[in-house]
Design a protein around this motif. Structure first.
Motif, PDB file in Angstrom:
ATOM      1  N   ARG A 150       0.842  -1.193   0.000  1.00 21.91           N
ATOM      2  CA  ARG A 150       0.000   0.000   0.000  1.00 21.91           C
ATOM      3  C   ARG A 150       0.883   1.250   0.000  1.00 21.91           C
ATOM      4  NH1 ARG A 150      -5.293   0.750   2.162  1.00 21.91           N
ATOM      5  NH2 ARG A 150      -4.409   2.518   3.301  1.00 21.91           N
ATOM      6  N   TYR A 151       0.324   2.330  -0.477  1.00 27.37           N
ATOM      7  CA  TYR A 151       1.085   3.591  -0.561  1.00 27.37           C
ATOM      8  C   TYR A 151       1.516   4.094   0.812  1.00 27.37           C
ATOM      9  CZ  TYR A 151      -3.129   5.885   1.130  1.00 27.37           C
ATOM     10  OH  TYR A 151      -4.196   6.264   1.910  1.00 27.37           O
ATOM     11  N   ASP A 152       0.771   3.707   1.866  1.00 26.89           N
ATOM     12  CA  ASP A 152       1.086   4.208   3.203  1.00 26.89           C
ATOM     13  C   ASP A 152       1.716   3.136   4.097  1.00 26.89           C
ATOM     14  OD1 ASP A 152      -1.122   2.612   3.442  1.00 26.89           O
ATOM     15  OD2 ASP A 152      -2.284   4.006   4.678  1.00 26.89           O
ATOM     16  N   ALA A 153       2.239   2.075   3.480  1.00 25.80           N
ATOM     17  CA  ALA A 153       2.879   1.013   4.269  1.00 25.80           C
ATOM     18  C   ALA A 153       4.074   1.578   5.031  1.00 25.80           C
ATOM     19  CB  ALA A 153       3.324  -0.126   3.361  1.00 25.80           C
ATOM     20  N   HIS A 154       4.288   1.088   6.241  1.00 25.58           N
ATOM     21  CA  HIS A 154       5.424   1.563   7.031  1.00 25.58           C
ATOM     22  C   HIS A 154       6.717   1.095   6.366  1.00 25.58           C
ATOM     23  CE1 HIS A 154       8.115   2.419  10.355  1.00 25.58           C
ATOM     24  NE2 HIS A 154       7.113   2.960  11.031  1.00 25.58           N
ATOM     25  N   PRO A 155       7.699   1.982   6.188  1.00 25.49           N
ATOM     26  CA  PRO A 155       8.930   1.601   5.504  1.00 25.49           C
ATOM     27  C   PRO A 155       9.678   0.456   6.175  1.00 25.49           C
ATOM     28  CG  PRO A 155       8.989   3.925   6.155  1.00 25.49           C
ATOM     29  CD  PRO A 155       7.654   3.411   6.528  1.00 25.49           C
ATOM     30  N   MET A 156       9.557   0.328   7.509  1.00 26.16           N
ATOM     31  CA  MET A 156      10.229  -0.782   8.178  1.00 26.16           C
ATOM     32  C   MET A 156       9.557  -2.113   7.855  1.00 26.16           C
ATOM     33  SD  MET A 156      13.036  -0.264   9.801  1.00 26.16           S
ATOM     34  CE  MET A 156      13.247  -1.431  11.141  1.00 26.16           C
ATOM     35  N   SER A 157       8.253  -2.094   7.648  1.00 28.28           N
ATOM     36  CA  SER A 157       7.559  -3.313   7.214  1.00 28.28           C
ATOM     37  C   SER A 157       8.043  -3.729   5.831  1.00 28.28           C
ATOM     38  CB  SER A 157       6.044  -3.084   7.184  1.00 28.28           C
ATOM     39  OG  SER A 157       5.533  -2.892   8.475  1.00 28.28           O
ATOM     40  N   MET A 158       8.202  -2.734   4.962  1.00 28.28           N
ATOM     41  CA  MET A 158       8.689  -3.020   3.610  1.00 28.28           C
ATOM     42  C   MET A 158      10.124  -3.536   3.648  1.00 28.28           C
ATOM     43  SD  MET A 158       7.120  -0.083   1.096  1.00 28.28           S
ATOM     44  CE  MET A 158       7.114   1.369   2.149  1.00 28.28           C
ATOM     45  N   LEU A 159      10.973  -2.891   4.445  1.00 23.55           N
ATOM     46  CA  LEU A 159      12.378  -3.292   4.498  1.00 23.55           C
ATOM     47  C   LEU A 159      12.533  -4.687   5.088  1.00 23.55           C
ATOM     48  CD1 LEU A 159      15.244  -2.234   3.927  1.00 23.55           C
ATOM     49  CD2 LEU A 159      15.347  -1.454   6.296  1.00 23.55           C
ATOM     50  N   THR A 160      11.780  -4.978   6.151  1.00 27.21           N
ATOM     51  CA  THR A 160      11.826  -6.305   6.762  1.00 27.21           C
ATOM     52  C   THR A 160      11.426  -7.371   5.757  1.00 27.21           C
ATOM     53  OG1 THR A 160      11.305  -5.381   8.945  1.00 27.21           O
ATOM     54  CG2 THR A 160      10.910  -7.722   8.635  1.00 27.21           C
ATOM     55  N   SER A 161      10.359  -7.106   5.029  1.00 22.05           N
ATOM     56  CA  SER A 161       9.885  -8.064   4.020  1.00 22.05           C
ATOM     57  C   SER A 161      10.882  -8.198   2.875  1.00 22.05           C
ATOM     58  CB  SER A 161       8.524  -7.616   3.476  1.00 22.05           C
ATOM     59  OG  SER A 161       7.577  -7.467   4.507  1.00 22.05           O
ATOM     60  N   ALA A 162      11.504  -7.086   2.505  1.00 22.15           N
ATOM     61  CA  ALA A 162      12.426  -7.091   1.368  1.00 22.15           C
ATOM     62  C   ALA A 162      13.669  -7.933   1.651  1.00 22.15           C
ATOM     63  CB  ALA A 162      12.825  -5.666   1.009  1.00 22.15           C
ATOM     64  N   PHE A 163      14.200  -7.846   2.871  1.00 20.85           N
ATOM     65  CA  PHE A 163      15.361  -8.671   3.214  1.00 20.85           C
ATOM     66  C   PHE A 163      15.007 -10.155   3.120  1.00 20.85           C
ATOM     67  CE2 PHE A 163      17.274  -4.935   5.566  1.00 20.85           C
ATOM     68  CZ  PHE A 163      18.393  -4.857   4.765  1.00 20.85           C
ATOM     69  N   ALA A 164      13.825 -10.514   3.596  1.00 23.42           N
ATOM     70  CA  ALA A 164      13.395 -11.910   3.507  1.00 23.42           C
ATOM     71  C   ALA A 164      13.215 -12.324   2.050  1.00 23.42           C
ATOM     72  CB  ALA A 164      12.096 -12.101   4.285  1.00 23.42           C
ATOM     73  N   MET A 165      12.674 -11.402   1.256  1.00 23.40           N
ATOM     74  CA  MET A 165      12.476 -11.666  -0.166  1.00 23.40           C
ATOM     75  C   MET A 165      13.794 -11.983  -0.870  1.00 23.40           C
ATOM     76  SD  MET A 165      13.030  -9.716  -3.200  1.00 23.40           S
ATOM     77  CE  MET A 165      12.824  -7.998  -2.768  1.00 23.40           C
ATOM     78  N   LEU A 166      14.871 -11.289  -0.467  1.00 22.48           N
ATOM     79  CA  LEU A 166      16.169 -11.510  -1.101  1.00 22.48           C
ATOM     80  C   LEU A 166      16.610 -12.968  -1.004  1.00 22.48           C
ATOM     81  CD1 LEU A 166      18.490  -8.503  -0.152  1.00 22.48           C
ATOM     82  CD2 LEU A 166      17.553  -9.075  -2.382  1.00 22.48           C
ATOM     83  N   GLY A 167      16.276 -13.605   0.116  1.00 27.64           N
ATOM     84  CA  GLY A 167      16.691 -14.997   0.300  1.00 27.64           C
ATOM     85  C   GLY A 167      16.155 -15.928  -0.766  1.00 27.64           C
ATOM     86  N   SER A 168      15.026 -15.566  -1.357  1.00 25.85           N
ATOM     87  CA  SER A 168      14.435 -16.431  -2.385  1.00 25.85           C
ATOM     88  C   SER A 168      15.172 -16.332  -3.711  1.00 25.85           C
ATOM     89  CB  SER A 168      12.958 -16.063  -2.588  1.00 25.85           C
ATOM     90  OG  SER A 168      12.831 -14.766  -3.155  1.00 25.85           O
ATOM     91  N   TYR A 169      16.047 -15.338  -3.860  1.00 26.38           N
ATOM     92  CA  TYR A 169      16.774 -15.146  -5.111  1.00 26.38           C
ATOM     93  C   TYR A 169      18.057 -15.977  -5.182  1.00 26.38           C
ATOM     94  CZ  TYR A 169      13.937 -11.226  -6.759  1.00 26.38           C
ATOM     95  OH  TYR A 169      12.911 -10.451  -7.236  1.00 26.38           O
ATOM     96  N   TYR A 170      18.598 -16.332  -4.018  1.00 33.16           N
ATOM     97  CA  TYR A 170      19.936 -16.921  -4.014  1.00 33.16           C
ATOM     98  C   TYR A 170      19.922 -18.292  -3.343  1.00 33.16           C
ATOM     99  CZ  TYR A 170      20.742 -11.968  -4.812  1.00 33.16           C
ATOM    100  OH  TYR A 170      20.683 -10.690  -5.309  1.00 33.16           O
ATOM    101  N   SER A 171      19.635 -19.310  -4.121  1.00 36.28           N
ATOM    102  CA  SER A 171      19.560 -20.666  -3.569  1.00 36.28           C
ATOM    103  C   SER A 171      20.914 -21.144  -3.064  1.00 36.28           C
ATOM    104  CB  SER A 171      19.030 -21.635  -4.635  1.00 36.28           C
ATOM    105  OG  SER A 171      19.888 -21.663  -5.773  1.00 36.28           O
ATOM    106  N   GLU A 172      21.994 -20.629  -3.641  1.00 35.55           N
ATOM    107  CA  GLU A 172      23.327 -21.058  -3.202  1.00 35.55           C
ATOM    108  C   GLU A 172      23.662 -20.537  -1.809  1.00 35.55           C
ATOM    109  OE1 GLU A 172      24.401 -16.927  -4.615  1.00 35.55           O
ATOM    110  OE2 GLU A 172      22.935 -18.465  -5.159  1.00 35.55           O
TER     111      GLU A 172
END
Length: 510
Positions: A150-172
């Motif tokens: 959402r446009y008003d999502a808390h940036p820390m919620s986005m950042l927390t989710s984004a770090f977890a998302m990164l793990g899905s990119y690098y199986s190695e």
């Protein structure tokens, strides 16, 4: 640490040991002291017969447990990274005083120091900086990920989710896929895999934070530039709107670099401990960093910065400071940004930020909110109530003062979405999280490579609940009442309320 031995009281010369007499049994135990610490598991051998009628859940015959709510005096690991003396106001990274590093070093150079143990040579630093900045670029799919918030999502919620998302990119990078000893072998290949993730996480931290910021602004994302410093790239990615040869202000760039440097690590604080607790299961580092980010989100930790600025806005103006001070004394108001869990005299980082703030104010000037902050500082420092309780301004207070770059708008009428220094109020914790990634990784790496391997962190508890009881059929149960013993009732409205009044195939009308 050695095991305890049962012996008589020692005599003669002092020994590096602790003698404990268990008055339940009369036995005397000698526990070795190493580096002014004893092993908590040593108490496990101090068993005693259960008293008549004692609860079996006490497990008295299985040895003593050490109870320490909130880890007030429990050392969970041996570390070579950061030293803090809260009584003396001392903070050192790998032995180097934070004051020297803030004056002479940079955030990325200090990152190298924290992670690898020594200050780099020119060539070593050039390589490290190159790898970090090269890995700051995100996959194009990340744009869709951030646009899903959402446009008003808390940036820390986005950042927390984004770090977890990164793990899905690098199986190695995932021990669950590559084998649980992926990071604990300590051989050349294992270290190379570990370092690659370190480069990625530090480099992408500024990019993810910038993307979270630009989502809130409704702006397109910016590809990380080349040729700028770490904090210069961060400011560029947040603020560039297509201007040709855009270059962040060097004073602001340097100020942000100092802020990043002094926030890079702070020993085993809540978020770092969360990273290590999570990492002890040998999960991938991206998930561990995401967990640390979630911990940092809390108002007792990284959220303290945001609390300070909200407090200053609520005070309104310098002339309201005396009334606010008196309200704090009556415990009607909360004083944010003063005092510290560790530092009992002064926070050494606060002096560094105060000096940096003076440089920033030369190019930005001051506004009403800054004047309010200074008035609050001066009043608290003269008041015996705060002096007696050792409530000096901490780093959160001065960082907020520094981050609040003046605006021509009247700050006293602003809502929490006002932009302080170009940042929304709720972006302040993000400015804390980005540099702290370095410290989290330093401690994570140290744990992965520690002698004896990694043991999953599994604290004990003191069980004080019900003893064994038999299952009661539903018809025979007596209702248990009370706010904490029953689920809360929730008011429903809108579509939920209408649906609850409707009839449909699986449910008849109420």
């Amino acid at each position: 640490m050695g095991r305890p031995t049962t012996s008589s009281l020692p005599e003669g010369t002092p020994q590096e040991s602790l003698t404990v007499r268990d008055n339940r049994t009369g036995k005397v135990y000698t526990i070795p002291i190493e580096d002014n610490a004893i092993s908590a598991t040593a108490f496990k051998s101090m068993a005693a017969p259960p008293k008549p009628g004692e609860r079996e859940e006490n497990e008295t015959a299985k040895g003593l447990r050490v109870q320490d709510k909130g880890f007030l005096n429990t050392a969970v690991m041996r570390s070579e990274i950061t030293y803090i003396d809260g009584e003396a106001g001392v903070l050192r990274y790998r032995g180097y005083p934070i004051e020297q590093l803030a004056l002479k070093s940079s955030h990325l150079e200090t990152a190298y120091l924290l992670i690898y143990g020594s200050l780099p040579t020119k060539e070593q630093y050039r390589f490290f900086e190159s790898e970090v900045m090269r890995h700051s670029v995100m996959h194009s799919d990340a744009e869709g990920f951030f646009r899903s918030f959402r446009y008003d999502a808390h940036p820390m919620s986005m950042l927390t989710s984004a770090f977890a998302m990164l793990g899905s990119y690098y199986s190695e990078a995932n021990p669950s896929l590559q084998g649980q000893r992926l990071y604990t072998k300590g051989d050349e290949m294992s270290l190379a895999t570990m370092d690659r993730q370190i480069y990625r996480l530090i480099g992408k931290a500024i990019t993810l934070a910038s993307m979270a910021y630009r989502v809130r602004q409704g702006r397109n994302f910016v590809t990380p530039p080349s040729g700028l410093s770490y904090t210069g790239s961060f400011l560029y990615q947040m603020d560039n709107l297509g201007e040709e040869n855009y270059t962040p202000n060097p004073i602001l760039e340097k100020a942000l670099d100092v802020l990043f440097l002094i926030h890079a690590d702070h020993e085993l604080n809540a978020s770092c401990t969360t990273v290590l607790q999570t990492g002890s299961s040998l999960v991938d580092p991206y998930s561990a960093i995401s967990a640390g980010c979630a911990s940092l989100y809390g108002p007792l930790h990284g959220g303290a910065n945001e609390a300070v600025i909200r407090m200053l806005i609520s005070i309104g103006s310098p002339e309201n400071v005396p009334a606010f001070i008196e309200a704090v004394k009556r415990r009607e108001k909360t004083l944010s940004g003063f005092g510290h869990r560790v530092y009992k005299t002064s926070d050494p980082r606060s002096f560094i930020v105060r000096k940096t703030a003076d440089e920033v104010f030369k190019v930005t000037g001051k506004d009403a909110l800054l004047e309010t902050a200074m008035a609050l500082h001066d009043a608290a420092m003269r008041d015996e109530y705060f002096i007696k309780r050792k409530l000096a301004p901490n780093v959160d207070f001065w960082c907020v003062v520094l981050a609040w770059f003046p605006s021509p708008t009247n700050a006293m009428t602003l809502t929490p979405t006002f932009f302080a220094g170009g940042f929304p109020l709720d972006f302040f914790p993000v400015l804390f999280a980005v540099p702290r990634v370095v410290g989290w990784l330093a401690h994570w790496r140290q744990m992965m490579l520690q002698e004896g391997g990694v043991k999953i962190w599994r604290p004990r508890q003191v069980y004080v609940g019900s003893g064994k009881r038999d299952y009661v059929p539903v018809e025979e149960r007596v209702p248990v009442e009370g706010l904490r013993q029953t689920p809360s009732k929730v008011e429903h409205g809108g579509i939920t309320k209408r649906t609850m009044l409707a009839t449909f195939k699986q449910r008849s009308k109420l």
